[in-house]
Design a protein around this motif. Structure first.
Motif, PDB file in Angstrom:
ATOM      1  N   MET A   1       4.206  -3.383  46.562  1.00 48.37           N
ATOM      2  CA  MET A   1       3.161  -2.551  47.129  1.00 48.37           C
ATOM      3  C   MET A   1       2.994  -1.254  46.341  1.00 48.37           C
ATOM      4  N   ALA A   2       3.995  -0.876  45.571  1.00 43.60           N
ATOM      5  CA  ALA A   2       3.873   0.373  44.815  1.00 43.60           C
ATOM      6  C   ALA A   2       2.655   0.323  43.889  1.00 43.60           C
ATOM      7  N   ASN A   3       2.467  -0.776  43.166  1.00 42.13           N
ATOM      8  CA  ASN A   3       1.313  -0.886  42.273  1.00 42.13           C
ATOM      9  C   ASN A   3       0.019  -1.005  43.070  1.00 42.13           C
ATOM     10  N   ALA A   4       0.088  -1.626  44.239  1.00 40.74           N
ATOM     11  CA  ALA A   4      -1.110  -1.748  45.081  1.00 40.74           C
ATOM     12  C   ALA A   4      -1.560  -0.378  45.584  1.00 40.74           C
ATOM     13  N   ARG A   5      -0.663   0.595  45.611  1.00 45.13           N
ATOM     14  CA  ARG A   5      -1.034   1.965  45.974  1.00 45.13           C
ATOM     15  C   ARG A   5      -1.450   2.758  44.739  1.00 45.13           C
ATOM     16  N   TRP A  21      -7.844  -8.495  50.404  1.00 47.96           N
ATOM     17  CA  TRP A  21      -6.486  -8.646  49.867  1.00 47.96           C
ATOM     18  C   TRP A  21      -6.256 -10.110  49.546  1.00 47.96           C
ATOM     19  N   THR A  22      -5.553 -10.367  48.451  1.00 45.41           N
ATOM     20  CA  THR A  22      -5.079 -11.701  48.128  1.00 45.41           C
ATOM     21  C   THR A  22      -3.565 -11.612  48.004  1.00 45.41           C
ATOM     22  N   VAL A  23      -2.860 -12.445  48.769  1.00 42.66           N
ATOM     23  CA  VAL A  23      -1.407 -12.437  48.759  1.00 42.66           C
ATOM     24  C   VAL A  23      -0.945 -13.851  48.401  1.00 42.66           C
ATOM     25  N   LEU A  24      -0.276 -13.976  47.261  1.00 41.22           N
ATOM     26  CA  LEU A  24       0.199 -15.266  46.792  1.00 41.22           C
ATOM     27  C   LEU A  24       1.710 -15.337  46.984  1.00 41.22           C
ATOM     28  N   PHE A  25       2.170 -16.353  47.684  1.00 38.58           N
ATOM     29  CA  PHE A  25       3.585 -16.554  47.964  1.00 38.58           C
ATOM     30  C   PHE A  25       4.092 -17.745  47.168  1.00 38.58           C
ATOM     31  N   VAL A  26       5.239 -17.601  46.536  1.00 34.52           N
ATOM     32  CA  VAL A  26       5.854 -18.707  45.809  1.00 34.52           C
ATOM     33  C   VAL A  26       6.270 -19.769  46.820  1.00 34.52           C
ATOM     34  N   ASP A  27       6.105 -21.048  46.433  1.00 33.38           N
ATOM     35  CA  ASP A  27       6.550 -22.153  47.292  1.00 33.38           C
ATOM     36  C   ASP A  27       7.964 -21.892  47.790  1.00 33.38           C
ATOM     37  N   PRO A  61       7.060 -13.560  36.126  1.00 37.95           N
ATOM     38  CA  PRO A  61       8.191 -14.475  36.294  1.00 37.95           C
ATOM     39  C   PRO A  61       9.278 -13.878  37.192  1.00 37.95           C
ATOM     40  N   GLY A  62       9.752 -14.682  38.141  1.00 36.04           N
ATOM     41  CA  GLY A  62      10.802 -14.248  39.046  1.00 36.04           C
ATOM     42  C   GLY A  62      10.319 -13.592  40.321  1.00 36.04           C
ATOM     43  N   ALA A  63       9.060 -13.191  40.379  1.00 44.05           N
ATOM     44  CA  ALA A  63       8.520 -12.564  41.589  1.00 44.05           C
ATOM     45  C   ALA A  63       8.335 -13.623  42.668  1.00 44.05           C
ATOM     46  N   LEU A  64       8.463 -13.221  43.916  1.00 41.96           N
ATOM     47  CA  LEU A  64       8.264 -14.136  45.037  1.00 41.96           C
ATOM     48  C   LEU A  64       6.889 -13.977  45.675  1.00 41.96           C
ATOM     49  N   VAL A  65       6.268 -12.818  45.451  1.00 43.43           N
ATOM     50  CA  VAL A  65       4.963 -12.519  46.045  1.00 43.43           C
ATOM     51  C   VAL A  65       4.125 -11.784  45.010  1.00 43.43           C
ATOM     52  N   GLU A  66       2.837 -12.096  44.983  1.00 45.76           N
ATOM     53  CA  GLU A  66       1.901 -11.359  44.142  1.00 45.76           C
ATOM     54  C   GLU A  66       0.766 -10.890  45.042  1.00 45.76           C
ATOM     55  N   ILE A  67       0.422  -9.607  44.932  1.00 46.68           N
ATOM     56  CA  ILE A  67      -0.586  -9.022  45.816  1.00 46.68           C
ATOM     57  C   ILE A  67      -1.710  -8.443  44.982  1.00 46.68           C
ATOM     58  N   GLY A  68      -2.940  -8.721  45.377  1.00 43.88           N
ATOM     59  CA  GLY A  68      -4.100  -8.151  44.730  1.00 43.88           C
ATOM     60  C   GLY A  68      -5.049  -7.615  45.787  1.00 43.88           C
ATOM     61  N   ALA A  69      -5.834  -6.627  45.432  1.00 42.99           N
ATOM     62  CA  ALA A  69      -6.778  -6.043  46.388  1.00 42.99           C
ATOM     63  C   ALA A  69      -8.057  -5.630  45.693  1.00 42.99           C
ATOM     64  N   ILE A  70      -9.115  -5.606  46.465  1.00 38.03           N
ATOM     65  CA  ILE A  70     -10.399  -5.066  46.037  1.00 38.03           C
ATOM     66  C   ILE A  70     -10.721  -3.943  47.006  1.00 38.03           C
ATOM     67  N   ALA A  71     -10.972  -2.740  46.474  1.00 42.32           N
ATOM     68  CA  ALA A  71     -11.276  -1.598  47.323  1.00 42.32           C
ATOM     69  C   ALA A  71     -12.700  -1.149  47.084  1.00 42.32           C
ATOM     70  N   ALA A  72     -13.287  -0.548  48.105  1.00 44.57           N
ATOM     71  CA  ALA A  72     -14.642  -0.003  48.003  1.00 44.57           C
ATOM     72  C   ALA A  72     -14.617   1.447  48.486  1.00 44.57           C
TER      73      ALA A  72
END
Length: 75
Positions: A1-5, A21-27, A61-72
């Motif tokens: 979340m640090a980068n998302a801020r 928000w797009t939240v991708l979780f590793v299987d 590589p190695g991350a368990l979650v990837e978060i992306g956002a679009i802000a207006a």
């Protein structure tokens, strides 16, 4: 979340300005538990669209979650 801020701050926005928000979780990661861990960060008086999906592996590589956002931001 640090980068998302940090990323929106560079454009004068905050996570509260996110409209999507797009939240991708590793299987294998518990999506409900993962979502609960970030839910307070996503909370807003203007709820955003949230898409969550399971993926084989994120961009980092190695991350368990990837978060992306679009802000207006209206100026």
């Amino acid at each position: 979340m640090a980068n998302a801020r940090t990323a929106p701050a560079a454009a004068g926005a905050t996570v509260r300005d996110a409209v999507q928000w797009t939240v991708l979780f590793v299987d294998g990661v518990d999506i409900a538990a993962g979502y609960q861990a970030i839910a307070s960060e996503l909370a807003s008086d203007k709820p955003a669209l949230v898409t969550a999906a399971r993926v084989a592996g994120p961009g980092v590589p190695g991350a368990l979650v990837e978060i992306g956002a679009i802000a207006a931001v209206v100026r």
